[in-house]
Design a protein around this motif. Sequence first.
Motif, PDB file in Angstrom:
ATOM      1  N   GLU A   1      16.037  57.413  -7.423  1.00 11.01           N
ATOM      2  CA  GLU A   1      15.840  56.962  -6.048  1.00 11.01           C
ATOM      3  C   GLU A   1      14.999  57.979  -5.275  1.00 11.01           C
ATOM      4  OE1 GLU A   1      19.397  56.150  -3.813  1.00 11.01           O
ATOM      5  OE2 GLU A   1      18.271  55.593  -2.018  1.00 11.01           O
ATOM      6  N   THR A   2      15.299  59.264  -5.488  1.00 10.47           N
ATOM      7  CA  THR A   2      14.531  60.319  -4.817  1.00 10.47           C
ATOM      8  C   THR A   2      13.062  60.269  -5.231  1.00 10.47           C
ATOM      9  OG1 THR A   2      16.498  61.686  -4.706  1.00 10.47           O
ATOM     10  CG2 THR A   2      14.392  62.825  -4.444  1.00 10.47           C
TER      11      THR A   2
ATOM     12  N   ARG B   1      11.326  57.398  -3.539  1.00  6.68           N
ATOM     13  CA  ARG B   1      11.056  57.690  -2.129  1.00  6.68           C
ATOM     14  C   ARG B   1       9.890  58.675  -2.002  1.00  6.68           C
ATOM     15  NH1 ARG B   1      15.619  55.797   0.755  1.00  6.68           N
ATOM     16  NH2 ARG B   1      15.100  57.008   2.595  1.00  6.68           N
TER      17      ARG B   1
ATOM     18  N   GLU C   1      18.487  60.675  -8.717  1.00  4.53           N
ATOM     19  CA  GLU C   1      17.219  61.290  -9.139  1.00  4.53           C
ATOM     20  C   GLU C   1      16.077  60.282  -9.061  1.00  4.53           C
ATOM     21  OE1 GLU C   1      18.721  64.596 -12.445  1.00  4.53           O
ATOM     22  OE2 GLU C   1      17.483  62.922 -13.077  1.00  4.53           O
TER      23      GLU C   1
END
Lengths: 491, 375
Positions: free
Chosen positions: B113-114, B117, B111
């Motif tokens: 990391e998303t 990004r 979550e």
Amino acid sequence: MAMETIIADANGIAASTSPSQVRVQLSTRYPDISLPENPGPILVNTNFRRYALSTLVNTLLQSERPIPFDFLINGTFLRTSLDEYLTANGISAETTLAIEFVRATIPPLYLASFEHDDWISSVDVISESSPAGKWAGSAGARRLGQERMLSGSYDGLLRIWSMSSEVLATSPSAGSGGHTSSIKTAKYISPSHVASAGLDRTIRLWKYSEDPDGFTASISPQVELYGHKASVDSLAVHQPSSRLLSASADHSLGLWLTKRSDAPAAPTSLLPSANSRSSKRRKLGPSTSTPQRGPLSLLRSHTAPVSDTIFAPNDHTVAYSTSWDHSLKTWDLPTSTCVDTRSTSHSLLSLTALPSLNLLAAGTSARHITLIDPRASATTISAMTLRGHTNAVVSLAADPDSNYGLVSGSHDGTCRVWDVRSSRSEKDGRVGESLYVVERESMKGKGRKIGGEGVKVFGVAWDKGVGIVSAGEDKRVQVNRGKGMVAEKSA
Amino acid sequence: NIDPESLLPKLPSLEELKPFPTTCATLFRGHDGRVRSLAVDPSGFWLASSGDDGTVKVWELLTGRQIWSVRLGSEEAVNVVRWRPGTEAVILSAAIGENIYLIAPPFVDPEIETKGREVLDAGWGYAANGATINATKEPAIQWTRPGSRLEDEGVLVKFSLRKTVKVISWHRRGEYFSTVCPQAQSSAVAIHTISKHLTQLPFRKLKGLAQSASFHPSKPIFLIATQRVIRSYDLSKQELVKIIQPGARWISSFDVHPGGDNLIVGTYDRRLLWHDLDLSVRPFKTLRYHKKAIRAVKYHQGGLPLFADASDDGSLQIFHGKVVGDMMENATIVPLKVLRGHTVKKELGVLDLDWHPSQPWLVSAGADGICRLWT
Ligand SMILES: [Mg+2]
């Protein structure tokens, strides 16, 4: 029976009265070392120390081989002469001192090392007397000498060892259903089930099977538990209720079921497939089909990483937790609520219970251990401070043979053995000092390491049969004889 | 008759001023060559470091275990590494030579990391429009994708500032960060907008060689240090507010107190200066504790009355620094502890320091190639 006063010197032989003497009343609570008849008050020289008193008791016991004894006055070990004790505590030499004697501990002896390829974060032991061994009952109990040891490593692998230093089984690698990063904690649930967790934020439950001949054994994945958003650094197991507790750097505690069929579904957003990049990485290994589950609940109230957690020793519906936020919290598990918070002055990094004393021991980043009475009736935050470590205290285990003992593992590269009765009063409360320091055998004679470099201890366990088992940055599990610390024969 | 002793201010005892860092708890060994920069992440769990070996590394703070590393180059030093503020997304910024890299590191949960990004990818649409914001002869600075090798490692954005970048400082909300390239003259100080992949150069008329820059912790004020003075600008009115004069020959670094009204300045001429911004543009206190240049100064940002400096003499000096709300009362400053352990290599000692966001813990980066945690 009429009691006559015996006048004794260091050899227990009657001697003439000297100017400084005090009456002592000797007793013990251990039947196997109790005196054949009550000697009544004995007049002894006030220059007596532990050794002279020990010789006196051995004379009264008519021991064939002298037993080293320790002496408790008002719950504290005598560490000075009687004279110094009387002066320090403002007690008149006219008083009759009640002195309790117990077997003295002897230094924990180094027995063996189990070599790994990487840092070891965590160790656990199963034996007939360990919690998981007792839950299993006679069916699963291992005969003495057939104990098994579980280690969790920064290489992401679990290993199960025989006590003759053989690796019986290793958990699968990341591509085959294993952890995708370092393991930070590993615990036995039963002789055939273990749990582990770590930097990959998952808790994994494993089945361990071993052929009766002991030649073939395996660790196979059973369930992956998702819910935490950061490193899972500690686990606590209560097999009879199929419950598991986890402490995570995401500031929460997790409560989980170890029975796959009853466990809630895993939160899909935390599964590896939720992220395109991770799923790309996953394609590198063979796909596995380990069932994935979620938590019964996540307990939130801490405001910093949760470092350790335990079930209350006598009530599995209550949990305790320690955190970098300086607090120790008490949780009511059926309602998932925090019912008590004790705030201290330092980050708390480890936790164990001393049930018969109603105390919890918490290791701190500030190099000491603080003993806390978690009951609502307790008026002081810290009942005692144990001092001696020179770096963070990150692992604790209670003495299986004594209500008063515990062992601590520290980033200073040592384990220390403590008896809470070995303490003194200082201006900021009671302060305890360690009985023994267990150094890393791998670093013996190499001097003190700055910042504990290469020697930090990350995990320690204490088993009645096996002893003190510790592991850390030196890539070795080290076994020191703990059971024998209560002396059976002369040191 | 007045006892002259009674007129001296009563300083609190060291025991009363605990907790503060006293001992080295962890060593972080793994860099090849000098460690130039380091920073503890906003959650307080990780340490990021960077150095002459061209890598950025992330470590477990308490154990010293390296958990991640990325090579951004092999010819130049990674002079700065800084975390973006906030814990809902995890983003690292790093400067190697003239280049800035923005990273969504892969060791966090899916979550987070998303989200990281998404924060870094949101600006690609703006970049595609090719907006030329600054009307200068130079072409606008373009934010680009660094190529598949780095992108696989989580390094998602790259752009060049044409001169060596020495300083990165983030605005508290994580939408803007500033950079300083001392040799770039009129384009030395840049402000970057994450959501638009936009680089602006609003300080083209700056006098003197820029050394460091920072956003004010609560007001729309931006501060720029040149060799001798620190100018504070009102960003909303776009005007110079005041010129702070430490009286130093060469400023190396400065830090604004989290309360916003005080400032510490470190200098290559071995001085540490405390400025009360309400009081005067001249320093309130001058502290000379080091034999060599001071490289870095930092206040504790998490509510503890602590500050520290790092010097080329190989030591760090820890101070108690208590700011009182009352305008009439001066800050209490007490030297607490000298932390020694780093080895001086080729005249260079401790190159950077950072405080833990909430604990009384400090980290230091050494020219000896080692980082240390002090607790
Ligand atoms: Mg632990």
